[in-house]
Design a protein around this motif. Structure first.
Motif, mmCIF file in Angstrom:
data_model
loop_
_atom_site.group_PDB
_atom_site.id
_atom_site.type_symbol
_atom_site.label_atom_id
_atom_site.label_comp_id
_atom_site.label_asym_id
_atom_site.label_seq_id
_atom_site.Cartn_x
_atom_site.Cartn_y
_atom_site.Cartn_z
ATOM 1 N N GLU A 143 -84.553 -1.364 137.434
ATOM 2 C CA GLU A 143 -85.285 -0.253 136.791
ATOM 3 C C GLU A 143 -85.363 -0.474 135.284
ATOM 4 O O GLU A 143 -86.404 -0.230 134.669
ATOM 5 C CB GLU A 143 -84.601 1.073 137.117
ATOM 6 C CG GLU A 143 -84.893 1.522 138.542
ATOM 7 C CD GLU A 143 -83.973 2.643 139.023
ATOM 8 O OE1 GLU A 143 -84.297 3.250 140.058
ATOM 9 O OE2 GLU A 143 -82.931 2.896 138.393
ATOM 10 N N ASP A 144 -84.265 -0.947 134.695
ATOM 11 C CA ASP A 144 -84.253 -1.203 133.245
ATOM 12 C C ASP A 144 -85.307 -2.226 132.838
ATOM 13 O O ASP A 144 -85.775 -2.225 131.703
ATOM 14 C CB ASP A 144 -82.874 -1.703 132.779
ATOM 15 C CG ASP A 144 -81.847 -0.582 132.798
ATOM 16 O OD1 ASP A 144 -82.245 0.595 132.908
ATOM 17 O OD2 ASP A 144 -80.636 -0.886 132.722
ATOM 18 N N ASP A 159 -80.949 -9.947 133.101
ATOM 19 C CA ASP A 159 -81.939 -9.025 132.530
ATOM 20 C C ASP A 159 -83.204 -9.776 132.096
ATOM 21 O O ASP A 159 -84.318 -9.308 132.320
ATOM 22 C CB ASP A 159 -81.333 -8.221 131.368
ATOM 23 C CG ASP A 159 -80.677 -9.093 130.311
ATOM 24 O OD1 ASP A 159 -80.413 -10.285 130.585
ATOM 25 O OD2 ASP A 159 -80.424 -8.590 129.199
ATOM 26 N N GLN A 177 -90.614 0.153 139.104
ATOM 27 C CA GLN A 177 -90.575 1.528 139.607
ATOM 28 C C GLN A 177 -90.444 1.535 141.124
ATOM 29 O O GLN A 177 -90.627 0.525 141.760
ATOM 30 C CB GLN A 177 -91.841 2.256 139.165
ATOM 31 C CG GLN A 177 -91.835 2.429 137.641
ATOM 32 C CD GLN A 177 -93.041 3.176 137.154
ATOM 33 O OE1 GLN A 177 -93.498 4.108 137.808
ATOM 34 N NE2 GLN A 177 -93.572 2.772 136.012
ATOM 35 N N GLU A 191 -76.089 -0.538 143.795
ATOM 36 C CA GLU A 191 -76.547 0.516 142.877
ATOM 37 C C GLU A 191 -76.713 -0.018 141.455
ATOM 38 O O GLU A 191 -77.673 0.299 140.763
ATOM 39 C CB GLU A 191 -75.550 1.685 142.874
ATOM 40 C CG GLU A 191 -75.786 2.691 143.981
ATOM 41 C CD GLU A 191 -77.142 3.400 143.883
ATOM 42 O OE1 GLU A 191 -77.574 3.727 142.776
ATOM 43 O OE2 GLU A 191 -77.764 3.615 144.946
ATOM 44 N N GLU A 192 -75.724 -0.826 141.021
ATOM 45 C CA GLU A 192 -75.794 -1.382 139.656
ATOM 46 C C GLU A 192 -77.019 -2.283 139.503
ATOM 47 O O GLU A 192 -77.722 -2.229 138.494
ATOM 48 C CB GLU A 192 -74.522 -2.191 139.341
ATOM 49 C CG GLU A 192 -73.308 -1.326 139.093
ATOM 50 C CD GLU A 192 -72.003 -2.110 139.180
ATOM 51 O OE1 GLU A 192 -71.001 -1.585 138.682
ATOM 52 O OE2 GLU A 192 -71.972 -3.227 139.755
ATOM 53 N N THR A 229 -85.885 0.374 145.434
ATOM 54 C CA THR A 229 -85.065 0.737 146.602
ATOM 55 C C THR A 229 -84.277 -0.499 147.032
ATOM 56 O O THR A 229 -84.582 -1.606 146.585
ATOM 57 C CB THR A 229 -85.946 1.174 147.797
ATOM 58 O OG1 THR A 229 -86.892 0.119 148.051
ATOM 59 C CG2 THR A 229 -86.692 2.459 147.521
ATOM 60 N N HIS A 266 -83.438 -5.935 147.543
ATOM 61 C CA HIS A 266 -83.903 -4.957 146.555
ATOM 62 C C HIS A 266 -85.405 -5.116 146.390
ATOM 63 O O HIS A 266 -85.923 -6.242 146.383
ATOM 64 C CB HIS A 266 -83.222 -5.176 145.206
ATOM 65 C CG HIS A 266 -81.842 -4.605 145.129
ATOM 66 N ND1 HIS A 266 -80.755 -5.210 145.707
ATOM 67 C CD2 HIS A 266 -81.381 -3.457 144.534
ATOM 68 C CE1 HIS A 266 -79.677 -4.461 145.484
ATOM 69 N NE2 HIS A 266 -80.023 -3.398 144.767
ATOM 70 N N LYS A 290 -79.728 -2.164 141.230
ATOM 71 C CA LYS A 290 -80.925 -1.302 141.274
ATOM 72 C C LYS A 290 -81.244 -0.801 139.859
ATOM 73 O O LYS A 290 -82.392 -0.830 139.417
ATOM 74 C CB LYS A 290 -80.664 -0.121 142.211
ATOM 75 C CG LYS A 290 -81.776 0.891 142.291
ATOM 76 C CD LYS A 290 -81.429 1.964 143.320
ATOM 77 C CE LYS A 290 -82.528 2.995 143.442
ATOM 78 N NZ LYS A 290 -82.288 4.223 142.739
ATOM 79 N N GLU A 291 -80.196 -0.375 139.150
ATOM 80 C CA GLU A 291 -80.404 0.116 137.767
ATOM 81 C C GLU A 291 -80.928 -0.976 136.855
ATOM 82 O O GLU A 291 -81.779 -0.736 136.002
ATOM 83 C CB GLU A 291 -79.083 0.650 137.200
ATOM 84 C CG GLU A 291 -78.826 2.080 137.601
ATOM 85 C CD GLU A 291 -77.502 2.610 137.061
ATOM 86 O OE1 GLU A 291 -77.078 2.180 135.972
ATOM 87 O OE2 GLU A 291 -76.890 3.431 137.769
ATOM 88 N N MET A 292 -80.420 -2.190 137.048
ATOM 89 C CA MET A 292 -80.889 -3.307 136.207
ATOM 90 C C MET A 292 -82.378 -3.565 136.453
ATOM 91 O O MET A 292 -83.137 -3.867 135.526
ATOM 92 C CB MET A 292 -80.088 -4.580 136.504
ATOM 93 C CG MET A 292 -78.645 -4.482 136.071
ATOM 94 S SD MET A 292 -77.671 -5.895 136.612
ATOM 95 C CE MET A 292 -78.156 -7.102 135.403
#
Ligand SMILES: C[S@@+](CC[C@H](N)C(=O)[O-])C[C@H]1O[C@@H](n2cnc3c(N)ncnc32)[C@H](O)[C@@H]1O
Length: 327
Positions: free
Chosen positions: A302-303, A226, A307, A295-296, A310, A322, A298-300
């Motif tokens: 975004e966090d 992160d 923006q 998917e996981e 994909t 990614h 991708k969320e990280m």
């Protein structure tokens, strides 16, 4: 038995009520509290905050960086040969696809983090050089009235063969960078690149500096993913692009079984035979299994504030690219 005083535990473990709980309250309460209770959850949260994984091993967070450093220090000299052997050369195709996805424009300022021996940076330089030369040729063809001598002179006088594009390679490991610099000289790359020793979690660059940030097969080695993502976001200019090439989750069950067999039975053996280092390559295959799914991850991303995030899975998900934008 009387419960130990919180104050005495306070001084033993330092401040922080979670630490005090670990020291005095929780061990006795844990046995009687149902699983999933607040205390147990707090305990496991604290554990997660101070421990991490190094392959399949659980280690203290402050130990991981040193262990990862040792892995790459040990494999640096044989790193490129091993990449070719382990992937049967396919890593080259994945890296080419990353460049195809990037499609850098003239003048692009790229930061390649965990850049190691320079594979992404050299591809970038070759790409922008080819683009620039193509543009020059088209311009010259349009100037029909110039003689061949004038055209040749114009070519020779062109100072920046990269059209203003630059790449900074940043890596935490000086042995990897050393091999990279030798490779750059051997491949004739002089202009347009800089080598910087630095940590992905604390990049030594100002805010809003780069057009593109890449990290290839690097982010799974970082202790706090992160933080590395937040740093990527910080150093990119508004409109800048994040691109990550990393091992991911295989989505074909048959391939997945063959891949597991190959990874665990063949790669450490190759590591031992070619690089004299079984353990580092055992870590490599284990660290791949610990990395989040497409998917996981991708969320990280975004966090971290990116923006339009994909991803594209390549070779049935063995790796994924990614992408995200700082908008
Ligand atoms: C598997 S290599 C990838 C090298 C190169 N990007 C490639 O694709 O061939 C991983 C690299 O990540 C670097 N690395 C590990 N942790 C890092 C960190 N916290 N900051 C910067 N680089 C790191 C290692 O030193 C190593 O060079």
């Amino acid at each position: 038995m009387a419960a130990p005083s919180i104050c005495s535990q306070w001084s033993r473990y330092g401040s922080g009520w979670l630490r005090a709980m670990r020291g005095c309250w929780v061990p006795r309460l844990r046995s009687s509290w149902p699983a999933g209770s607040l205390g147990a959850r707090l305990l496991s949260q604290e554990k997660r905050a101070t421990e991490t994984h190094f392959g399949f091993e659980t280690v203290a967070e402050d130990e991981k960086g040193g262990k990862v450093y040792h892995v790459f220090e040990s494999v640096a000299k044989r790193y490129d040969v091993m990449n070719d052997m382990m992937s049967l050369g396919i890593h080259r195709v994945w890296k080419d696809l990353l460049l195809r996805e990037m499609r850098p424009l003239p003048g692009t300022q790229l930061l390649d983090v965990a850049g190691g021996t320079g594979d992404i940076a050299f591809r970038f330089l070759n790409y922008v050089q080819a683009q620039h030369q193509g543009k020059q040729k088209r311009q010259l063809r349009a100037q029909q009235n110039l003689s061949w001598e004038e055209i040749a002179n114009k070519y020779r006088n062109e100072e920046d063969s990269l059209g203003g594009s630059r790449v900074v390679i940043c890596d935490i490991n000086k042995e990897m960078l050393k091999v990279g610099k030798q490779k750059a000289t051997a491949q004739g790359h002089k202009a347009g690149l800089a080598w910087v020793l630095g940590d992905a979690e604390e990049l030594p660059f100002d805010d809003d500096k780069f057009d593109v940030y890449t990290i290839a097969f690097g982010i799974r080695n970082v202790t706090h993913i992160d933080r590395a993502l937040q740093e990527a976001h910080r150093v990119l200019k508004p409109g800048g692009r994040f691109l990550c090439l990393e091992f991911s989750q295989v989505n074909n069950p048959l391939l997945s079984r063959i891949y597991d067999l190959y990874s665990f039975q063949v790669i450490p053996v190759l590591g031992e035979v070619i690089a004299g280092d079984w353990k580092s390559y055992q870590y490599l295959v284990e660290s791949i299994r610990r990395f989040p799914s497409q998917e996981e991850f991708k969320e990280m991303i975004e966090d971290a504030g990116f923006q339009k995030v994909t991803y594209e899975s390549l070779t049935s998900g063995i790796v994924a690219i990614h992408s995200g934008f700082k908008l």
